[in-house]
Design a protein around this motif. Structure first.
Motif, short mmCIF file in Angstrom:
data_model
loop_
_atom_site.label_atom_id
_atom_site.label_comp_id
_atom_site.label_asym_id
_atom_site.label_seq_id
_atom_site.Cartn_x
_atom_site.Cartn_y
_atom_site.Cartn_z
N UNK A 254 -9.13 3.24 -28.65
CA UNK A 254 -7.76 3.73 -28.49
C UNK A 254 -6.77 2.61 -28.73
N UNK A 255 -5.70 2.60 -27.96
CA UNK A 255 -4.70 1.52 -28.06
C UNK A 255 -5.37 0.20 -27.64
N UNK A 256 -5.05 -0.87 -28.35
CA UNK A 256 -5.68 -2.16 -28.06
C UNK A 256 -5.12 -2.79 -26.80
N UNK A 257 -5.98 -2.92 -25.80
CA UNK A 257 -5.64 -3.62 -24.56
C UNK A 257 -6.75 -4.65 -24.35
N UNK A 258 -6.41 -5.95 -24.39
CA UNK A 258 -7.43 -7.00 -24.40
C UNK A 258 -8.49 -6.89 -23.31
N UNK A 259 -8.06 -6.58 -22.09
CA UNK A 259 -9.04 -6.50 -20.99
C UNK A 259 -9.99 -5.32 -21.19
N UNK A 265 -16.85 -3.96 -24.74
CA UNK A 265 -17.90 -4.77 -25.39
C UNK A 265 -19.10 -4.88 -24.47
N UNK A 266 -18.84 -5.17 -23.19
CA UNK A 266 -19.94 -5.37 -22.24
C UNK A 266 -20.59 -4.04 -21.84
N UNK A 283 -8.03 -11.33 -26.86
CA UNK A 283 -9.23 -11.00 -26.08
C UNK A 283 -9.76 -12.26 -25.38
N UNK A 284 -9.82 -13.38 -26.09
CA UNK A 284 -10.29 -14.62 -25.49
C UNK A 284 -9.40 -15.04 -24.32
N UNK A 285 -8.10 -14.84 -24.48
CA UNK A 285 -7.16 -15.21 -23.42
C UNK A 285 -7.31 -14.32 -22.19
#
Length: 542
Positions: A254-259, A265-266, A283-285
């Motif tokens: 969906x909408x990109x939310x880093x967390x 991914x996990x 994502x790294x941040x």
């Protein structure tokens, strides 16, 4: 044995991509956030129902069907159903300005619009100017919103529609998709691709990722795929078609939310994604200090992969490599996989290749040429423009013969990217023609400077642009966002001292070191997450 008849004239059409994936892995999962989970068999049925529903509201061969959505399972269904009908899928860039969204939809002459409820206010502002649109359909995860625009809702339409739609055997040269370039100057330009081009692109990319010995970033049927390049941007680099052909598990965020991306991914076991550097940086941040994403492979494109960012990703367990392409090229042209003679290199030496632009994938002919059309010397210093030929390049800019002539001058597609070539044939982009810094008769690569500055431990993000200089024409300016823990603790002189190490190593000349370094809270981005160098030049050229 069948009597009589003649040979079947097999056409390369998207129907065959979908049908093979469904036959191969009918029970494989497709996931949308934590909201939807279904199988390839379900996808196949929903694609048929969508085609039936669209036919009922007047979609036929040649109809332009616009989609405004985040990365969802519904968008994947549109990737197949619309072009498989013989209609044309217009992937509308929802991050363009309102004015440019209106321009692209009018220019495309869209007739049916599928719109996520989040973009409903946007469409309601311009609906009176969309003269060619006959029907709107709402896409929503919740209840149907109140709107005067339409009473058609995607899921309700699919429930009522027949699952027995029969997709035609189209001519492979039938136009399948339409998109628009995302440049920072001028109006977006329309590019389009037919079924044959999309199928050949799918096959070549699948071969590139699965067949060669370098499995650092491979893509095979046991992978789990999640796009982080918007599905409105050149078919999410064409990888959803590859994923479906291979029958892999697909996850749509969906909408990109880093967390949320990190959690998906996990939780879902994602092993392959692709994105621009800024998304990976986000994502790294968002990761906790001791949090890792082991087993995740990421292909970076859209902008140069800075070595510093690559090293940060590797520290978190992520395998990373580069790819290259453009809106005009469907898009994939190169991937930075290692040739046989490079597989024995040390890990540190391999990284130097993974951050390069890469080596042409099968069926791509790529040259780096000077103004006289002579190829550059493969010495990593001689610069020229990348020009290409491949079976999947756009034939023209839609309704723009003048720009088309420039694009295809000399019978090769001009990318506008300046690059060098090494002795193994790997290409490395050093700048865009419009961004290379011309200073005192010397060309300075903004991308090289960005990559070197990014290796400083305090640097979160960096952009380098040329700003006017009365004496030298232009001089480089570095714009830096520092990591929170380094705020107020890093100076202009420290960054220059860091660059001087590379001067001593011969990687850059002393002349390339920026005269001025500016620290900012945020660097402006384009609609697809690339650094907006035009905006930076405007900000600092005063």
């Amino acid at each position: 044995m069948l009597a009589g008849g003649s040979m079947y004239d097999f056409q390369l059409i998207l129907k065959h991509v979908l049908e093979h994936g469904v036959r191969w892995a009918p029970k494989q999962e497709i996931v949308y956030r934590d909201l939807v989970r279904y199988t390839y068999e379900d996808l196949y049925e929903r694609v048929h129902r969508l085609a039936s529903a669209l036919e009922e509201i007047g979609v036929k061969k040649g109809t332009k069907v616009a989609v405004l959505d985040w990365d969802t399972h519904r968008y994947l269904e549109c990737y197949f159903a619309v072009p498989m009908m013989g209609a044309i899928l217009h992937n509308v860039n929802v991050r363009l300005s309102l004015e440019d969204i209106l321009y692209t939809m009018k220019h495309a002459e869209d007739e049916v619009v599928l719109v996520n409820r989040e973009f409903l206010p946007l469409i309601e502002k311009i609906k009176d100017k969309l003269d060619t649109v006959k029907n709107y359909v709402i896409l929503t995860d919740d209840e149907m919103p109140e709107t005067d625009l339409t009473d058609l809702e995607y899921e309700e339409m699919l429930k009522k529609a027949s699952k027995d739609y029969e997709f035609p055997d189209l001519d492979e040269k039938t136009t399948a998709t339409l998109g628009y370039t995302t440049g920072t100057t001028g109006r977006p330009k329309g590019v389009y691709f037919n079924h044959r081009q999309l199928v050949l692109h799918t096959l070549a990319v699948a071969l590139e990722f699965a067949a060669y010995e370098d499995y650092w970033v491979s893509f095979r049927s046991n992978d789990v795929y999640m796009p982080l390049t918007p599905m409105f941007h050149v078919h999410a680099w064409g990888i959803p078609y590859v994923a479906t052909l291979l029958g892999v598990k697909q996850v749509y965020p969906g909408r990109y939310e880093p967390r949320r991306i990190a959690e998906l991914v996990k939780k879902e076991g994602v092993t392959l994604s692709h994105c621009v550097p800024t998304i990976l940086n986000m994502v790294l941040s968002a990761l906790k200090e001791d949090e890792r994403l082991d087993g995740w492979k990421v292909v970076i494109g859209g902008s140069k992969l800075p070595k510093g960012l690559a090293l940060k990703a590797i520290e978190k367990g992520i395998k990373i490599t580069s790819g290259y392409g453009m809106s005009e090229t469907c898009p994939v042209l190169t991937i930075a996989k290692l040739k046989p003679e490079l597989l024995s290199l040390s890990d540190e030496e391999k990284i130097e290749y993974y951050v390069k632009t890469g080596f042409p994938i099968p069926f791509v002919y790529l040259r780096v040429v000077k103004e006289d059309w002579k190829d550059v010397e493969p010495n990593e210093r001689d610069m020229g423009e990348i020009v290409v030929r491949a079976p999947w390049l756009t034939p023209e800019y839609l309704k723009d013969p003048e720009k088309t002539k420039e694009l295809w001058e000399g019978g090769w597609l001009h990318t506008g990217d300046i690059a060098v070539v090494d002795k193994h044939g790997y290409v490395n982009i050093v700048d865009r023609i419009k961004d290379v810094i011309k200073s005192g008769g010397e060309w300075i690569s903004s991308l090289t400077l960005e990559s070197l500055i990014s290796t400083h431990p305090a640097v979160q993000e960096v952009a380098v642009v040329g700003i006017p200089d009365e004496k030298w024409g232009e001089r480089p300016l570095a714009v830096i966002v520092v990591k929170k823990e380094f705020e107020g603790k890093v100076s202009e002189e420290e960054i220059k001292k860091h660059l001087m190490k590379f001067v001593e190593e011969g990687k850059i000349t002393k002349w390339a070191v920026p005269d001025k370094i500016v620290f900012v809270n945020e660097i402006p981005k384009t609609s697809v997450g690339k650094i907006n160098k035009r905006a930076l030049k405007d900000m600092f050229s005063g």
